[in-house]
Design an enzyme around this catalytic site. Structure first.
Site, PDB file in Angstrom:
ATOM      1  N   ASP B 836       0.385  -1.395   0.720  1.00  0.00           N
ATOM      2  CA  ASP B 836       0.412   0.043   0.063  1.00  0.00           C
ATOM      3  C   ASP B 836       0.862   1.450   0.356  1.00  0.00           C
ATOM      4  O   ASP B 836       1.761   1.411   1.084  1.00  0.00           O
ATOM      5  CB  ASP B 836      -1.181  -0.256   1.313  1.00  0.00           C
ATOM      6  CG  ASP B 836      -1.524   0.106   1.381  1.00  0.00           C
ATOM      7  OD1 ASP B 836      -1.778   1.050  -0.049  1.00  0.00           O
ATOM      8  OD2 ASP B 836      -3.308   1.178   1.814  1.00  0.00           O
ATOM      9  N   LYS B 905     -14.531   0.018   8.235  1.00  0.00           N
ATOM     10  CA  LYS B 905     -13.575   0.359   7.033  1.00  0.00           C
ATOM     11  C   LYS B 905     -13.472   1.061   6.508  1.00  0.00           C
ATOM     12  O   LYS B 905     -12.888   1.993   6.336  1.00  0.00           O
ATOM     13  CB  LYS B 905     -11.967  -1.031   6.737  1.00  0.00           C
ATOM     14  CG  LYS B 905     -11.372  -0.936   6.227  1.00  0.00           C
ATOM     15  CD  LYS B 905     -11.005  -1.473   5.353  1.00  0.00           C
ATOM     16  CE  LYS B 905      -9.746  -1.618   4.210  1.00  0.00           C
ATOM     17  NZ  LYS B 905      -9.307  -2.837   3.686  1.00  0.00           N
ATOM     18  N   ASP B1064      -3.452   4.022  -4.970  1.00  0.00           N
ATOM     19  CA  ASP B1064      -2.712   4.236  -3.892  1.00  0.00           C
ATOM     20  C   ASP B1064      -2.051   2.358  -3.376  1.00  0.00           C
ATOM     21  O   ASP B1064      -0.822   1.994  -2.555  1.00  0.00           O
ATOM     22  CB  ASP B1064      -2.967   4.549  -2.682  1.00  0.00           C
ATOM     23  CG  ASP B1064      -4.198   3.950  -1.538  1.00  0.00           C
ATOM     24  OD1 ASP B1064      -5.086   2.970  -2.790  1.00  0.00           O
ATOM     25  OD2 ASP B1064      -4.445   4.598  -1.457  1.00  0.00           O
TER      26      ASP B1064
END
Lengths: 455, 1151
Positions: B836, B905, B1064
């Protein structure tokens, strides 16, 4: 009705007097205050205050002469003048039906409250709504909605009464049973108080009539509600379509999404869902002049002859009861009068009665096949300048010509030239024919549920 | 093609004279009025006289100096007429062809327009209409109908209201045609028209004039060419500009040179020096200090690359690809065979019918258009061969979903296909393809394994090669992209033809039925609220045939497939990606042009180009064992659990009942009706999922032996995307699992550990463990891992419970192979390991706000174990819930034991990207629904309650974030309130503009239906303040995010790494994970060492608050105190030294 003509004459004089006096009253606030305090002049004040909501010229088929009740209702409670004949009537019939009497002390006219205060409260409403505050206007509406003395069964549902001017006027006019459905909490307290003063003639429910039976998911809590809960709570049961009118709804159609609401209600009517499970609910709604014009548009007015108009015309006797300029209503937001864009005039709110026909579900139309009719009408009128025969052939190739000749319609007729009754008959013919039941149109209906098109 | 006619029509000038005198475009003195109508009058149908030079002179004398100069040029050009008569005569002879209602094809060589030239200031305002005019003219000329084009231009020119819509570029289109024909006097006339319209000739105009002179052997260089050059000089244009800014087709450039050298022998265009200087300090080193750089090479030889180039070229030339579907493996039943035959038979028939219908409709269109100024579809229907239109329509039928398609979408697709084919054909017409081949072959030298190493970037290489091979046509297309409305109109026309003509016998499946000819497509409406949406639906018979036939050939547009050779590097805004297929550098809302205008103006997009090229140059191949397993499940019964959509045979049966049957009560009927509705809905959902998977798998299957590439472009915030839409590495778990790097690298000492950590990340377990902890966990379950790898479908099926099961399985297999190899460190792995990158927007906010607490929870500040913001928020929410539960709040009690990281999340992740409470509630509702034993009746209340807690929790944890968000929002609100659109420039120099405006309606009236287009990107409308303001913070963060990704991409490239990104989430080989992490962190620090907010503030102030505006607009307040400071050194030193890469995968929902 000699008395009514006489009182109407009297009233005309009275009103002129008040109009001229109001100018003086308005100039000084203190004067107004005094007027409000003083019972003797309160009626003057009622007329005088509303620069804001003075009734402008209105087109009322009943004419301005019928202001007898207005005069009567202005009587302050403390002033124990003898009740007018119509009032007596009310009490008698109330007694007759319910077998009970209100305590004597409550026999008087209900005070409509101070106009200025009513306006203030209406304007304080957070949602954008129109209100009937003007007693004259309330009277006009009440006269149209209040039942015949003979009609003792139907209940009046008043939608979003706000400060309750129309509510009181309706009761004063002799309504036996009024249910007010108020969707804004801020008005509930006073309405409940009124309910407490009365003896069962008024029931107050925290409910928004125009939010009944929501389609989305989520918790349903007041003011949103399901019809069956509302009716069960009110102790009303399902009725046959051919029975008398069980409920008269009176109110102002919310300006936001008028057409969506009208469509939703028409769908519910044809499929006998929502309130229409409980019989032929009669609507007495103020709708904008523009939508009214579309509602009653006739074949050939290609621009305005739309599916929702056809459906309503098919299902109901439509009667324009009254036209009232926008300015006569109190609005809880700055833009009270809608912009007059578009080709149609839109200067009034029209009080329209939509009374469902008792014979709607005879001759082959049933609530279960009605969805096909709805789809057919919508498909036909999506474009008004196409040939009906093309539409029919699209649904069932080669059968258009036969159907049209059976109907006695010319081959080249456009969809925008067919009357609602003719559409109904066309549907009945189609529904009988084997070819059409196999057509994709029927499939389509199943896919596009009755809910599609709801607002 | 028809000079004679063209001339005749040109000459119908009187109307424009009238228009001129009735208002006058220039503030001309009255005495010149009578002169004007005389201008350009030649014989029209034998009535008028030819234009006299004298008349022109007279006009000139009454003009201001500047215009005099310009007219002098046209006069000079006129003077050249005498010497060009010969050529006119020649062409006249050629034109003597019979009246050409259908244009002759040989005219198509004259497709010469110049459209890339920047629109004049006043012209830019007319946007869409102007684009329509240009594309119409170009289409006319492409089909060789010069007469139509000329007539159209003149009819526009004559009427003042319409003339206002023209700009120099439009006139240039005609000039270019005449230049190609070498007819100088026509060019002269257009110069006069320009003058009349009050427009200045630009480079394109002069280029056409010079080209024409170059083609004209009789042209006297001393007079006309010289004066042309002089005029150019006076207009401030240089010859070098001509060559660097104009786009040339065919031999235009050579002609230009010829003309110029006639007066200036030995002239050699000097290209603008390459600007090496990139203003962004972030990449200064990257471009200037390359000694250490080692750019990666492909594992293919130059010869192999060239072979692949040829393959790709032929695919793109055809515009469509037909491949076998993976269902081919299924046995063919008798019924299938029968249905396929039937369909094939019908198709041949339909093709014939469509051919005829198309011809007829063209004939009608060609003859009915009486008004010259009206745009007509006719030229657009002649751009391709009839057969190609027919193919496009047949393809439309084949791809029609059983539940139909909205007319607008279908029409757009068809129209777009025509456009793509037209663009490809244009490239061939312009003879640009051979040159492309020669440059590409030289270019491969940079990438191939068998050539010498160089420190030149692909873009630089390509640019250099283009400069070296400068003769001939320009590669960069200058196609005018069609306005959306034209694409739609063309598409609607084709749909109309299909609906009206495609029929089938009603008894084709059931002979007992009466035979009637019924349409296979019908047009109907569906209703959404009070709106009605036109739909095209296939007839149930067609649907049945298609479903039963299960045809195994799939036809795709060529750009749907990955490329077979490395993409053409982006070298300019208009050139890059596919070889022939037009591709936009920036994806935009249909019809929005503001982004492109902005990009064309910006000078320093090189870093952006380079990073896109870098992403596109990553070679891929298929993970074959995994693909086979997936296909076997797909062709069996699918699996909802593993995200493999089951076939339609698994769909719920649609119950049949007769609504007329009196045996049912009303409520029974209602119930059955609902069942039918649900079954149908489920069926159509399943169908679309199944088709999507079928496409992806079939493409993968088709590519199974190939090495392939995904060309990249970006959205308006700079987020990059692979261009092929279905199959790419951005897709779902299933698609990602099928892809591996084409190039293999040894695992190296730590590679195997990284694979194991990656596997644990894919499972979604151990989120709060350190990397070491994760590795230990992986080692502890090695048995499960090996079992999964060896016996995926019949073993313990450990992998199936992972968050990302298919990628986990692929990883298991890779680990097994590596672990069993003799030396894992030398094991060559193609497997991409994910890291990530910047985690999420919260990190950017935390860094911008120098927010230490927030930064800690998103791993910007070192801790012993990786922090997990999601768990943190979940924990906080849980505490609040427990408190409320004690206080007796019912819903809090109900939620006991249900609050997990997973529930919050997505909402936490998207909060920074501007998710609203409304959207957040929907997300949480979805999560709660997934929890099996959560009471359904409480979902609504619970989701409401939870979203409130999450929002409050975040507000507390990230105070700095809040401040920055508020500042951004407020600035955007002020900017928008003043009537401006919010614009900014990323630290890497990419200009960004938010295309949100008030909606305007445009109605497309076609015979089938009127289509109402709601256009919300029209920059002439006032900005939509709510959207401008709400979208600014998330868009700004996205732009930072993309900047960070681009920086990482560039620096990974210079380190020789294989690197790709899913926004990302960054991928590389196991060997290079550490290097990539290092680059990623360094670039994050480098990015945030820039005074980003300060620069934004300066930019906004400068742009919106200068001069008069300042009065109207309150200055945006300075950014919040903490953030405008320069980097807090200790903050970043902590960061650099201590950050552990937060190795986690993000779900495909990330976008």
């Amino acid at each position: 009705m000699a008395s009514s003509t006489m009182s109407s004459h009297l009233c005309g004089v009275l009103e002129r007097m008040m109009r001229s006096s109001c100018c003086h009253v308005i100039r000084s606030r203190s004067c107004l205050g005094q007027a409000v305090l003083a019972p003797a002049t309160s009626s003057v004040c009622v007329h005088g205050a509303p620069l804001l909501h003075r009734r402008a010229y209105s087109l009322d088929p009943l004419g301005p002469g019928r202001l007898s009740l207005a005069a009567g209702s202005q009587q302050p409670r403390s002033d124990r003048t003898p009740p007018s004949p119509s009032l007596t009537y009310r009490n008698l019939s109330a007694a007759a039906v319910k077998g009970q009497f209100r305590p004597l002390s409550r026999f008087d006219y209900l005070d409509l409250g101070k106009v200025e205060e009513n306006i203030r409260r209406a304007q304080a409403c957070k949602k954008r709504r129109h209100f009937i505050v003007n007693p004259d206007l309330a009277n006009v509406v009440a006269r149209h909605v209040a039942p015949d003395p003979q009609d003792t069964k139907s209940v009046i549902f008043e939608c979003n009464p706000g400060p309750g001017v129309l509510t009181r006027t309706l009761l004063n006019a002799g309504a036996q049973r009024v249910v007010v459905l108020e969707g804004d909490r801020s008005f509930l307290h006073d309405l409940h108080e009124l309910e407490g003063h009365l003896d069962g003639q008024l029931e107050v429910v925290y409910c928004d009539y125009f939010k009944l039976d929501p389609i989305g998911s989520g918790n349903v809590k007041p003011p949103t509600m399901f019809t069956d809960k509302l009716f069960t709570d009110l102790g009303m049961s399902e009725a046959s379509w051919t029975d008398d009118i069980p409920v008269k709804v009176v109110g102002i159609l919310p300006q936001r999404n008028e057409r969506g609401m009208l469509l939703k209600m028409a769908y519910a009517l044809f499929e006998r869902l929502s309130v229409y499970r409980y019989g032929r609910i009669e609507l007495n709604l103020f709708i904008s002049e523009r939508e009214y014009k579309k509602l009653v548009a006739q074949p050939g007015e290609m621009r305005y002859y739309r599916a929702f108009g056809v459906l309503w015309q098919m299902a109901c006797d439509i009667e324009l009861l009254h036209k009232e300029p926008w300015e006569s209503f109190v609005v809880s937001s700055k833009q009270g009068v809608p912009s007059s864009k578009g080709m149609l005039p839109n200067d009034y709110l029209c009080l329209v009665r939509l009374r469902p026909r008792a014979d709607l579900f005879s001759k082959g139309l049933t609530p279960s096949n009605a969805s096909t009719l709805l789809m057919m009408i919508k498909q036909c009128l999506a474009k008004r300048k196409v040939k009906l025969i093309d539409r029919l052939n699209l649904w069932s190739p080669d059968s258009g010509s036969r159907l049209l000749s059976e109907m006695g319609l010319p081959e080249d007729i456009l969809t925008g030239h067919v009357y609602p009754e003719e559409y109904l008959r066309l549907f009945q013919l189609m529904d009988k024919s084997q070819e059409f039941t196999q057509s994709w149109l029927y499939e389509e209906i199943l896919e596009n549920t009755q809910r599609e098109g709801w607002a | 093609s028809d000079v004679q006619h063209a001339k005749v029509h040109f000459v119908k000038v009187p109307p424009f004279g009238r228009a001129f005198s009735s208002g006058g475009t220039h503030k001309g003195s009255p005495q010149e009025k009578p002169d004007i109508p005389k201008l350009g009058q030649t014989s029209s149908k034998g009535t008028k006289n030819t234009m006299a030079t004298g008349t022109t002179h007279k006009t000139i004398s009454s003009k201001a100096k500047q215009s005099r100069e310009r007219l002098k040029l046209s006069e000079e050009i006129q003077a050249g007429v005498s010497s060009t008569t010969a050529s006119i005569k020649a062409s006249k002879k050629k034109q003597k062809d019979p009246k050409n209602t259908v244009p002759d094809r040989d005219g198509k060589g004259d497709t010469s327009q110049r459209s890339h030239l920047k629109p004049d200031a006043e012209g830019a305002a007319c946007g869409d209409i102007q684009l329509s005019i240009r594309s119409y003219l170009e289409a006319c000329i492409f089909i060789g109908d010069v007469e139509r084009a000329q007539r159209f231009l003149l009819s526009q020119h004559r009427v003042r209201s319409r003339r206002k819509l023209l700009n120099t570029g439009v006139y240039n289109i005609m000039m270019r045609v005449w230049a190609k024909k070498g007819i100088l006097n026509q060019i002269g006339r257009i110069f006069i028209l320009l003058e009349e319209a009050g427009l200045k000739p630009n480079l394109g105009s002069y280029s056409a004039a010079l080209e024409c002179m170059g083609r004209n052997p009789n042209c006297s260089p001393k007079t006309s060419t010289r004066s042309c050059l002089n005029q150019m000089e006076e207009d401030g244009l240089t010859l070098d500009d001509l060559f660097s800014d104009c786009v040339f087709r065919r031999d235009e450039k050579d002609m230009l040179l010829k003309a110029i050298r006639a007066v200036e022998p030995g002239y050699e265009p000097r290209p603008h020096p390459l600007t090496d200087e990139c203003p962004s300090p972030l990449v200064h080193h990257f471009y200037t200090q390359r000694e250490q750089h080692s750019y990666p090479k492909l594992a293919l030889s130059q010869e192999e690359l060239l072979e692949r180039f040829q393959q790709q070229l032929s695919v793109e030339r055809a515009c469509t690809v037909t491949i076998d579907s993976v269902e081919t493996a299924k046995p063919v039943t008798e019924n299938m065979r029968k249905m396929r035959e039937l369909l094939a038979e019908q198709r041949t028939h339909w093709e014939k019918i469509l051919h005829q219908a198309l011809r007829e409709s063209k004939l009608i269109l060609a003859n009915t258009n009486t008004r010259d100024y009206r745009l007509n579809l006719y030229p657009y229907l002649c751009l391709l061969e009839d057969g190609e239109y027919v193919d496009i329509m047949i393809q439309g039928v084949a791809n029609m979903p059983p539940s139909g398609e909205s007319l607008k979408v279908l029409a757009r697709d068809l129209g777009h296909r025509v456009y793509t084919k037209y663009c490809v054909r244009q490239k061939f017409e312009n003879q640009a393809v051979e040159k492309l081949g020669s440059i590409y072959s030289a270019y491969t030298e940079l990438l191939a394994k068998d050539t010498k190493v160089s420190r030149v970037l692909p873009r630089e290489q390509w640019t250099r090669l283009q400069m070296e091979q400068s003769s001939g046509p320009s590669l960069q297309g200058d196609d005018t992209s069609w306005p959306h409305i034209v694409t739609l109109e063309l598409g609607t026309h084709l749909v109309d033809i299909m609906v009206k003509n495609l029929k089938i016998n009603s008894d084709i499946l059931n002979p007992s039925q009466d035979r009637k000819l019924i349409p296979i497509l019908y047009h109907m409406y569906t209703f959404r609220s009070t709106r009605q949406v036109g739909f095209i639906k296939p007839h149930p018979i067609l649907v049945q045939m298609q479903q039963e036939a299960m045809e195994t050939r799939l036809t795709f547009d060529s750009y749907v497939m990955p490329m077979l050779c490395p993409p053409v590097p982006w070298t300019s805004v208009k050139f890059g990606a596919y070889l022939l297929t037009p591709t936009k550098l920036m994806r935009t809302v249909e019809g929005a042009t503001q982004h492109e205008q902005l990009l064309e103006k910006s000078q320093h997009l090189e870093p952006v180009f380079d990073s896109l090229n870098q992403l596109g140059n990553c070679a891929w191949k298929i993970n074959k064992p995994l693909l086979d397993i997936i296909i076997s499940i797909f062709n069996d019964r699918g699996s909802d659990k593993l995200d493999i959509p089951p076939p339609m045979s698994e769909a719920p049966k649609i119950p049949h009942f007769n609504p007329q049957d009196p045996a049912y009560t009303a409520s029974q009927k209602a119930l059955m009706k609902r069942e039918v509705i649900n079954a149908k809905k489920k069926g159509s959902e399943m169908h679309s999922l199944r088709m999507d998977a079928l496409y992806k798998l079939s493409i993968a299957h088709h590519m199974r032996e190939e090495t392939f590439w995904f060309p990249h472009n970006m959205d308006f915030r700079g987020r990059t995307y692979p261009c092929p839409p279905y199959f790419n590495h951005l897709g779902s778990d299933v698609t990602r699992a099928m892809l591996v790097f084409a190039e293999g690298k040894p695992l190296g000492p730590k590679g195997l550990d990284w694979l194991k950590i990656h596997l644990v990340n894919l499972t979604g377990l151990k989120k709060r463990s350190s990397l070491q902890g994760r590795l230990e966990y992986a080692n502890s379950i090695m048995e499960d891992i090996l079992n999964s790898a060896d016996n995926p479908l019949h073993g313990r099926k450990w992998w199936m419970n992972a968050d990302e099961p298919w990628q986990a399985l692929a990883c298991c297999m890779e680990i097994a192979r590596a672990a069993r190899s003799s030396d894992p460190a030398k094991f060559v792995s193609h497997f991409p390991v994910h890291q990530d990158g910047s985690c999420n927007g919260l990190q950017h906010y935390a860094a911008l706000g120098r927010d230490v607490i927030g930064a800690t929870s998103v791993n910007l500040v070192p801790c012993d174990v990786p922090q997990d913001v999601y768990s943190g928020v979940a924990q906080q929410v849980e505490e609040l819930r427990a408190r409320d539960a004690r206080d007796g709040l019912k819903i809090a009690q109900v939620l006991e034991g249900f609050i997990s990281r997973k529930v919050v999340k997505q909402t936490v992740m998207t909060v920074v990207y501007g998710v609203t409470r409304y959207g957040g509630r929907l997300q949480i509702e979805k999560r709660l629904k997934e929890i099996e034993n959560f009471p359904k009746e409480h979902i609504w209340d619970a989701s409401h309650y939870l979203v409130r807690l999450v929002f409050n929790g975040l507000k507390e944890m990230f105070t700095g974030t809040r401040e920055i968000q508020d500042w951004l929002t407020e600035s955007a609100r002020l900017i928008s309130k003043c009537g401006h659109t919010v614009e900014w420039v990323t630290p890497l120099g990419l200009p960004i503009i938010q295309p949100y405006h008030r909606t305007r309606n445009q109605v497309l009236k076609s015979s089938i239906q009127h289509i109402n287009l709601q256009i919300s990107h029209d920059s002439k409308e006032r900005p939509d303040t709510v959207k401008q303001k709400n979208a600014f913070p998330p868009n700004f963060i996205h732009s930072l995010d993309s900047t960070h990704m681009m920086l990482t991409a560039l620096h990974c490239y210079s380190a020789g790494l294989t690197f790709v990104s899913v926004h990302d989430c960054f991928w590389t080989h196991a060997l290079t994970v550490d290097t990539m992490n290092k680059v990623c962190r360094e670039q994050f620090v480098a990015l945030h060492s820039q005074p980003i907010l300060q620069e934004l503030s300066d930019f906004l102030l400068h742009k919106y608050c200068s001069g008069t505006l300042e009065v109207q607009m309150k200055r945006p307040e300075a950014p919040p105190s903490g953030s405008s400071h320069f980097p807090n050194i200790s903050f970043f030193s902590l960061f650099v030294s201590g950050l552990k890469p937060k190795a986690k995968s993000i779900r495909s929902t990330g976008g």
